[in-house]
Design a protein around this motif. Structure first.
Motif, PDB file in Angstrom:
ATOM      1  N   UNK A  20       0.853  -1.348  -0.128  1.00  0.00           N
ATOM      2  CA  UNK A  20       0.136   0.069   0.005  1.00  0.00           C
ATOM      3  C   UNK A  20       1.046   1.303   0.062  1.00  0.00           C
ATOM      4  N   UNK A  21       1.945   1.228   0.725  1.00  0.00           N
ATOM      5  CA  UNK A  21       2.739   2.544   0.797  1.00  0.00           C
ATOM      6  C   UNK A  21       3.497   2.719  -0.514  1.00  0.00           C
ATOM      7  N   UNK A  22       3.971   1.429  -1.078  1.00  0.00           N
ATOM      8  CA  UNK A  22       4.641   1.685  -2.428  1.00  0.00           C
ATOM      9  C   UNK A  22       3.597   2.412  -3.593  1.00  0.00           C
ATOM     10  N   UNK A  23       2.250   1.825  -3.493  1.00  0.00           N
ATOM     11  CA  UNK A  23       1.298   2.257  -4.402  1.00  0.00           C
ATOM     12  C   UNK A  23       1.143   3.969  -4.070  1.00  0.00           C
ATOM     13  N   UNK A  24       1.056   4.198  -2.895  1.00  0.00           N
ATOM     14  CA  UNK A  24       0.838   5.301  -2.574  1.00  0.00           C
ATOM     15  C   UNK A  24       1.832   6.488  -2.920  1.00  0.00           C
ATOM     16  N   UNK A  25       3.133   5.916  -2.710  1.00  0.00           N
ATOM     17  CA  UNK A  25       4.281   6.816  -3.293  1.00  0.00           C
ATOM     18  C   UNK A  25       4.180   7.024  -4.893  1.00  0.00           C
ATOM     19  N   UNK A  26       3.846   6.096  -5.559  1.00  0.00           N
ATOM     20  CA  UNK A  26       3.691   6.202  -6.979  1.00  0.00           C
ATOM     21  C   UNK A  26       2.404   7.228  -7.521  1.00  0.00           C
ATOM     22  N   UNK A  27       1.375   6.881  -6.890  1.00  0.00           N
ATOM     23  CA  UNK A  27       0.024   7.590  -7.050  1.00  0.00           C
ATOM     24  C   UNK A  27       0.277   9.211  -7.032  1.00  0.00           C
ATOM     25  N   UNK A  28       1.212   9.581  -5.569  1.00  0.00           N
ATOM     26  CA  UNK A  28       1.564  10.908  -5.132  1.00  0.00           C
ATOM     27  C   UNK A  28       1.877  11.602  -6.316  1.00  0.00           C
ATOM     28  N   UNK A  29       2.525  10.952  -7.225  1.00  0.00           N
ATOM     29  CA  UNK A  29       3.225  11.651  -8.502  1.00  0.00           C
ATOM     30  C   UNK A  29       2.103  12.382  -9.097  1.00  0.00           C
ATOM     31  N   UNK A  37      -4.620   3.929   7.823  1.00  0.00           N
ATOM     32  CA  UNK A  37      -5.808   4.706   7.187  1.00  0.00           C
ATOM     33  C   UNK A  37      -6.048   4.312   5.771  1.00  0.00           C
ATOM     34  N   UNK A  38      -7.106   4.796   5.193  1.00  0.00           N
ATOM     35  CA  UNK A  38      -7.384   4.822   3.601  1.00  0.00           C
ATOM     36  C   UNK A  38      -6.865   5.996   3.254  1.00  0.00           C
ATOM     37  N   UNK A  39      -6.591   6.174   1.981  1.00  0.00           N
ATOM     38  CA  UNK A  39      -6.021   7.424   1.364  1.00  0.00           C
ATOM     39  C   UNK A  39      -6.932   7.656   0.362  1.00  0.00           C
ATOM     40  N   UNK A  40      -7.414   9.055   0.203  1.00  0.00           N
ATOM     41  CA  UNK A  40      -8.152   9.539  -0.984  1.00  0.00           C
ATOM     42  C   UNK A  40      -7.462  10.713  -1.896  1.00  0.00           C
ATOM     43  N   UNK A  41      -7.019  10.396  -3.147  1.00  0.00           N
ATOM     44  CA  UNK A  41      -6.427  11.293  -3.937  1.00  0.00           C
ATOM     45  C   UNK A  41      -7.372  11.949  -4.754  1.00  0.00           C
ATOM     46  N   UNK A  42      -7.616  13.182  -4.495  1.00  0.00           N
ATOM     47  CA  UNK A  42      -8.670  14.018  -5.096  1.00  0.00           C
ATOM     48  C   UNK A  42      -8.132  14.646  -6.538  1.00  0.00           C
ATOM     49  N   UNK A  43      -8.667  14.639  -7.460  1.00  0.00           N
ATOM     50  CA  UNK A  43      -8.453  15.529  -8.638  1.00  0.00           C
ATOM     51  C   UNK A  43      -9.251  16.868  -8.769  1.00  0.00           C
ATOM     52  N   UNK A  44      -8.969  17.767  -8.744  1.00  0.00           N
ATOM     53  CA  UNK A  44      -9.389  19.176  -8.727  1.00  0.00           C
ATOM     54  C   UNK A  44      -9.225  20.060  -9.902  1.00  0.00           C
ATOM     55  N   UNK A  45      -8.721  19.342 -11.049  1.00  0.00           N
ATOM     56  CA  UNK A  45      -8.277  20.212 -12.135  1.00  0.00           C
ATOM     57  C   UNK A  45      -8.434  18.937 -13.188  1.00  0.00           C
TER      58      UNK A  45
END
Length: 260
Positions: A152-161, A195-203
């Motif tokens: 999960x942490x590895x996925x988080x790091x990539x998605x955070x890009x 926790x869960x993580x929510x990556x919100x797209x605002x643009x």
């Protein structure tokens, strides 16, 4: 979404644009698309578990055994748009699925994710969604544990890009609608994270690749080569249906299947 839980007119959809729309009425054994691809499984049935408003089914293009989906029976474009009255029922079916998944895969890390559709300036954004599935579906998946840290942490790091993440309650609680509003998002949970993580797209100027999290799990975690696009469910059902049928039968035998 209206207070009654029914979609607004802007959220109405052409049934031909959604593989899940209207597929889970009483008596259904699963989606017609599933049985067109895997006709030998029609009598077996696709549905593993059901409640008043949700069903649990195997993914139509599983990248491994026990790759499951939780899907609302009625049409909602994302789990963030579900009415609050669905929360308890959602928590129950997800909790049962995760507990069984952990029993079946005690050495795996359980991952859940969603590409949540939404709107930006009245434009519908799929946020890495997979076309032909304009309907909320939460993936639940057993991933081999990573020796170098949480999957999960590895996925988080990539998605955070691509997008900044916000913390939310861990599954089986969801409650992300207050974070996302009507905006599109990526949702990620792992039983190895607090926790869960929510990556919100605002643009709308941000482009999230199609099936991003599915691709990352296949290529970065399972090391399924990107060559041939086996991670892409549309390519999978064309070129890997024979293998997929064996995986699906294995999953259905282990979890059991029932009709609505």
């Amino acid at each position: 979404m209206t207070k009654s839980g029914k979609p607004n007119k802007r959220e109405e959809i052409n049934p031909e644009d959604c593989a899940f729309y209207g597929q889970f009425d009483k008596g259904s054994k699963g989606t017609e698309e599933f049985f067109q691809i895997y006709p030998a499984l029609r009598e077996r049935g696709q549905i593993i578990a059901s409640s008043d408003n949700f069903i649990l089914i195997p993914d139509i293009a599983p990248i491994s055994a026990d790759h499951l989906l939780v899907v609302p029976k009625s049409h909602f474009r994302s789990f963030a748009s579900l009415p609050e009255s669905f929360n308890g029922e959602f928590e129950q079916i997800v909790s049962e699925a995760i507990n069984k998944m952990q029993n079946f895969h005690p050495t795996s890390e359980i991952i859940a994710f969603e590409h949540g559709m939404g709107t930006i300036d009245e434009q519908t954004i799929m946020c890495g969604g997979c076309g032909r599935t304009e309907h909320a579906h939460l993936h639940i998946f057993p991933a081999p544990k990573n020796k170098n840290g949480s999957v999960g942490e590895k996925l988080k790091q990539i998605i955070s890009r691509y997008l900044m993440g916000k913390e939310s309650s861990p599954l089986p609680k969801l409650g992300i609608g207050t974070l996302t509003g009507r905006l599109p998002y990526l949702y990620l949970w792992s039983n190895a994270m607090d926790s869960s993580l929510v990556f919100i797209q605002d643009s709308s100027s941000i482009t999230i690749p199609s099936q991003l999290i599915r691709k990352l799990i296949a290529t970065e975690i399972l090391k399924i080569g990107a060559k041939g696009n086996r991670w892409d469910w549309r390519e999978y059902i064309i070129f890997n249906a024979k293998q997929g049928e064996k995986i699906l039968l294995d999953t259905l035998n282990r979890w059991g299947a029932k009709n609505l």
